[in-house]
Write an enzyme that holds these catalytic residues in place. Structure first.
Site, PDB file in Angstrom:
ATOM      1  N   HIS A 139       0.838  -1.189   0.000  1.00 24.59           N
ATOM      2  CA  HIS A 139       0.000   0.000   0.000  1.00 24.59           C
ATOM      3  C   HIS A 139       0.881   1.250   0.000  1.00 24.59           C
ATOM      4  O   HIS A 139       1.806   1.365   0.810  1.00 24.59           O
ATOM      5  CB  HIS A 139      -0.921   0.004   1.221  1.00 24.59           C
ATOM      6  CG  HIS A 139      -2.031  -0.977   1.111  1.00 24.59           C
ATOM      7  ND1 HIS A 139      -1.813  -2.324   0.970  1.00 24.59           N
ATOM      8  CD2 HIS A 139      -3.382  -0.809   1.111  1.00 24.59           C
ATOM      9  CE1 HIS A 139      -2.976  -2.948   0.895  1.00 24.59           C
ATOM     10  NE2 HIS A 139      -3.943  -2.052   0.977  1.00 24.59           N
ATOM     11  N   LYS A 566     -14.007   4.884   5.808  1.00 20.80           N
ATOM     12  CA  LYS A 566     -14.425   5.790   4.729  1.00 20.80           C
ATOM     13  C   LYS A 566     -15.932   5.708   4.500  1.00 20.80           C
ATOM     14  O   LYS A 566     -16.583   6.693   4.170  1.00 20.80           O
ATOM     15  CB  LYS A 566     -13.659   5.448   3.448  1.00 20.80           C
ATOM     16  CG  LYS A 566     -13.972   6.349   2.256  1.00 20.80           C
ATOM     17  CD  LYS A 566     -12.917   6.204   1.176  1.00 20.80           C
ATOM     18  CE  LYS A 566     -12.941   4.819   0.554  1.00 20.80           C
ATOM     19  NZ  LYS A 566     -14.098   4.616  -0.347  1.00 20.80           N
TER      20      LYS A 566
END
Length: 899
Positions: A139, A566
């Site tokens: 990531h 999120k």
């Protein structure tokens, strides 16, 4: 640099290191920058307000001077990081050496407590079923280049030497430091090229020669000694391993394929075999034992007789000759795997499995122990034996990961070409029925004589390559296949069918035997709520129960911290994760299936980050049970594992927390479900109102550097799955990264303040209930502690400046007012619940760290706002974009986290 948070006694070495490094940096900048830039830097260093200083200076600075100022502030943040890291290590060593009480995260403290609860046999049984894995992902959250990190390590080494040297050598170290700082100044901090999957493979494997090869066996040796001091008869099995995703994580990354998977294992094995040869060379120097002086077991003599070492000088040195024999066989193994080796194998047979190499090393160890040379079997030889038992021939296991929809597309095409049902149009029940039908027979659907789409061929090639790798590198090289966005039972059965079609799952008498675990990843709020029904329905299928029987009756579940945050905000994400874990524990107990949770945590709090020890201790009762996997990524890998001693300490904390959570009874209470449900529901309502508010997505895109982050070359993966126009399509990392850059830190707190206000309005006693939870519930304690750390890094004055970047100022001011008001409500709620006056009241280390960095950090923010304003007017100006990239780097280093 003036700061009231420096303790005159404890922090004296830190102050000395800071003065040493900052003066060295000023010496370099004196020759590399203009007088105007140096004056600004001196003002900042002496405590002048960054906003006033920059606003006064900006009209007089050209772009080159602005670049110098950005780079200088970034370098000051870097040297402060280095000085603090060195100081933390000093303080930890002083504590370990002088304290009568072991540290909270130490293995020996946990073992001492465990002794009061379980016997040696019970502990050994627990350890045999313990599996802890730190999984390195690709990531893109590490903004610093590897060459920059290498310079940092050199400076850290100099600081360590500087504290124990004479005056003459001190002057040499001063020159070396200034030389490194000059090299840092003259090295570009940002990449002008897109990082590739190959680069990510190299970067992840780098941490093994850098730290893991030394830290992991040293940690096991230390833990075995500590264990023996309390449980003399107990031995320590392999309870901890390092895993990886790089080269096998295809979710949203079109550049990961079968070739990168094979490349990853080739590079890993090459690095590992070099390490093994180096270890054997060192043992060759340590074991020149003569057959005239010692007895030697016949197993070692047999190896010596087959050795290609025919040197007269070694004729009576059987251990050396046996080691040369092992090296030759290792070279033959490397050649068989297609790995370059400088050594020759002399026609000796390769090892077919790591167990064969382990057996021969154990023969040497046994011979030494049985013939009066036991001390020589410890240290390097025992470390090598432990390394081989852990790393095998593959170094670290790599997980496969892909989105559920991508798997389904492959199965749909296989069905179409086989003349079967139109898979994608079927109901969920029908999908399960036809999948189970195909999974009850060994008959394949795939045919090598049919031309499938490139997507289908690519996905099948991944699994075919996984079968090849398991055959050549060992079964443990690839253990898991993770399904992103799992929403149905059929998502899991689809992967089972792909395993069958590629030889990773076989059917005998309608019963499956699998060589790979299937791991559903639940990563949205809805998925976390629905995962219980999905797994319950799955476990009620006899076929799947037989599948689990072939995998030691263990089911791994991955939980997504980033996307759930999120999707629903921090409070709801944390509570939904906790509830899902609690309910899964009960479900698995009911079905008599072993559970292993895989926590997909990021570095920032908005993506599930925070101290790993606290995170594990805050898990629901029964959810650890000796089994846990945790992702590590980007800047977190650098912070935790770039240094051997740091790596050893962080890995020890993982083991200590897992054992404590598994064996010891909970010391605190479970969270109040009714209270947390109300808090979560209210926080979710406010968070969803925000992200669905008209114009919010435009506000986010225009008042943060999200577009510039998307063009920053820190990873091979695109910043979004589709476009940057929808929050649901945006990846969690750039979402959090952007709010971090503009200093709002929104993903870690929004909705909390209003939710608390609602609870208190409903019943004023709820404040007292929340305060009690903050004192007695590890879950709530950890959530508030993480929020405290993040909100301390926020700066609303700076955040407001970014509003000027919006095209619709009236709409932007409306949204900013919502954010500012909620921030103040959240700040007040947090402090009221913690019963404190200020942030970080119980975390002087972080408070001091922020105080030291603020002058440079805030300066970089003010410069970033100014440059973004210019770029909005000149969108094609690559020079300004490059300066913005430099500010992004610098702010990330000042905050010490990104996404």
């Amino acid at each position: 640099m003036p700061t009231p948070l420096l303790d005159k006694h404890k922090d004296a070495p830190l102050s000395a290191d800071i003065n040493f490094l900052t003066q060295a940096l000023f010496n370099i900048l004196q020759h590399e920058t203009t007088a105007a830039v140096q004056t600004i830097l001196r003002q900042l260093h002496n405590g002048n307000q960054p906003q006033t200083t920059i606003q006064q200076a900006l009209p007089t600075l050209d772009l080159r001077q602005q670049q110098d100022l950005i780079r200088a502030c970034s370098l000051f943040a870097q040297v402060l990081n280095i000085a603090e890291d060195a100081h933390h290590e000093r303080r930890r060593q002083a504590y370990d050496n002088n304290s009568q009480h072991p540290g909270r995260t130490s293995f020996i403290r946990v073992i001492n407590q465990i002794q009061q609860h379980i016997s040696t046999s019970e502990l050994e049984q627990t350890l045999q079923h313990t599996s802890i894995s730190a999984v390195l992902t690709a990531h893109p959250t590490e903004v610093q280049r590897q060459c920059i990190l290498c310079f940092h390590r050199h400076i850290r080494t100099i600081l360590n030497e500087r504290n124990r040297t004479d005056k003459h050598h001190s002057e040499e170290l001063q020159q070396q430091t200034e030389a490194i700082l000059l090299a840092l100044w003259q090295t570009d901090e940002t990449r002008h090229f897109k990082i590739s999957v190959s680069d990510e493979i190299y970067n992840s494997v780098t941490y093994f020669p850098l730290s893991f090869f030394k830290a992991v066996p040293a940690l096991y040796r230390k833990l075995q000694q500590k264990l023996a001091s309390v449980y003399p008869q107990a031995s320590l099995p392999n309870v901890l391993s390092i895993g990886g995703w790089v080269g096998g994580d295809r979710d949203g990354n079109p550049f990961v394929n079968a070739d990168t998977l094979k490349e990853a294992f080739t590079f890993q094995a090459n690095t590992l075999f070099q390490h093994y040869h180096q270890c054997l060379d060192e043992l060759h120097q340590l074991l020149p034992l003569s057959s005239r002086c010692v007895q030697v077991d016949h197993t070692v003599l047999q190896m010596a007789e087959q050795s290609p070492d025919t040197a007269t000088a070694h004729k009576e040195e059987p251990y050396r000759r046996a080691l040369t024999y092992i090296q030759a066989r290792l070279s033959a193994t490397a050649q068989q795997l297609g790995i370059h080796s400088d050594s020759t194998h002399h026609n000796l047979p390769p090892y077919q499995q790591p167990a064969e190499l382990l057996h021969e090393l154990n023969n040497i160890s046994s011979s030494l122990q049985q013939n009066g040379s036991a001390l020589l079997s410890h240290g390097k030889l025992s470390d090598l034996i432990r390394s081989v038992s852990l790393f095998g021939f593959h170094l670290m296991s790599i997980d496969l990961r892909q989105h559920a929809a991508k798997h389904a597309e492959v199965v749909a095409e296989l069905f179409t070409h086989a003349g079967l049902e139109t898979f994608q149009t079927l109901s969920e029940a029908a999908k399960q029925r036809v999948l189970l039908r195909e999974l009850s027979t060994q008959r394949p659907l795939y045919s090598p004589y049919i031309q499938y789409s490139p997507h289908t061929m690519g996905e099948l090639a991944i699994f075919q390559t996984a079968a090849y790798i398991k055959q050549h590198y060992g079964e443990t090289a690839i253990n898991q296949c993770i399904i992103s966005n799992t929403e149905t039972v059929s998502d899991i059965l689809v992967v089972a069918l792909l395993l069958k079609e590629t030889g990773l799952l076989s059917i005998n008498n309608e019963k499956p035997t699998s060589r790979i675990n299937i791991v559903p990843l639940f990563e949205t709020i809805d998925a976390l709520h629905n995962c219980l029904d999905i797994m319950d329905n799955l476990f009620n299928l006899p076929w799947y129960r037989a599948f689990l029987h072939s995998r030691d009756n263990l089911q791994e579940i991955m939980l997504g911290y980033s996307d759930s945050n999120k999707d629903g905000g921090y409070v709801t994400s944390q509570w939904a994760l906790y509830q899902a874990e609690s309910r899964l524990v009960q479900l698995f107990d009911r079905h008599h299936i072993r559970l292993r949770l895989f926590h997909g945590r990021g570095g920032s709090v908005g993506r599930g980050g925070g101290p790993s020890f606290d995170a594990i201790m805050a898990q629901p009762a029964g959810s650890v049970a000796g089994q846990i996997r945790i992702t590590e990524q980007g800047e977190v890998i650098t912070a935790k594992y770039a240094d051997p001693s740091n790596a050893e300490r962080n890995l020890e904390a993982l083991i200590a927390a897992t054992l404590e959570a598994t064996v010891l009874p909970p010391q605190n209470s479970e969270p109040d479900s009714k209270l947390m449900n109300a808090l979560s529901a209210s926080a979710f309502k406010y968070y969803r109102q925000l992200i669905t508010f008209p114009g919010f997505i435009d506000y986010f895109l225009q008042t943060s550097p999200i577009q510039e982050i998307a063009s920053l070359n820190i990873g091979s993966r695109p910043a979004s799955r589709k476009t940057l126009s929808k929050i649901q399509d945006l990846r969690a990392i750039p979402w959090v990264f952007s709010w971090t850059q503009n200093r709002l830190m929104l993903p870690a707190w929004y909705g909390f303040g209003s939710a608390v206000a609602d609870l208190i309005e409903q019943d004023s006693s709820n404040l007292q209930h929340l305060q009690q939870q903050a004192q007695h519930s590890p879950f709530f304690q950890t959530m508030l502690s993480n929020m405290d750390q993040v909100m301390a890094k926020a700066d609303l004055t700076i955040a407001k400046a970014y509003v000027s970047l919006a095209s619709d100022q009236e709409a932007a001011q409306t949204i900013y007012s919502m954010l500012a008001n909620e921030f103040e409500r959240s700040r007040q709620a947090l402090l009221n619940i913690l019963q404190r006056q200020h942030y970080l009241s119980d975390n002087r280390t972080l408070a001091r760290s922020l105080a030291l960095r603020i002058p440079y950090l805030n300066t970089l923010n003010w410069l970033q706002v100014h440059l973004l304003q210019q770029l909005r007017q000149q969108p094609d100006n690559s020079e300004i974009l490059q300066l913005i990239h430099l500010t992004i780097n610098g702010i990330a280093q000042g905050l010490r986290n990104t996404g």
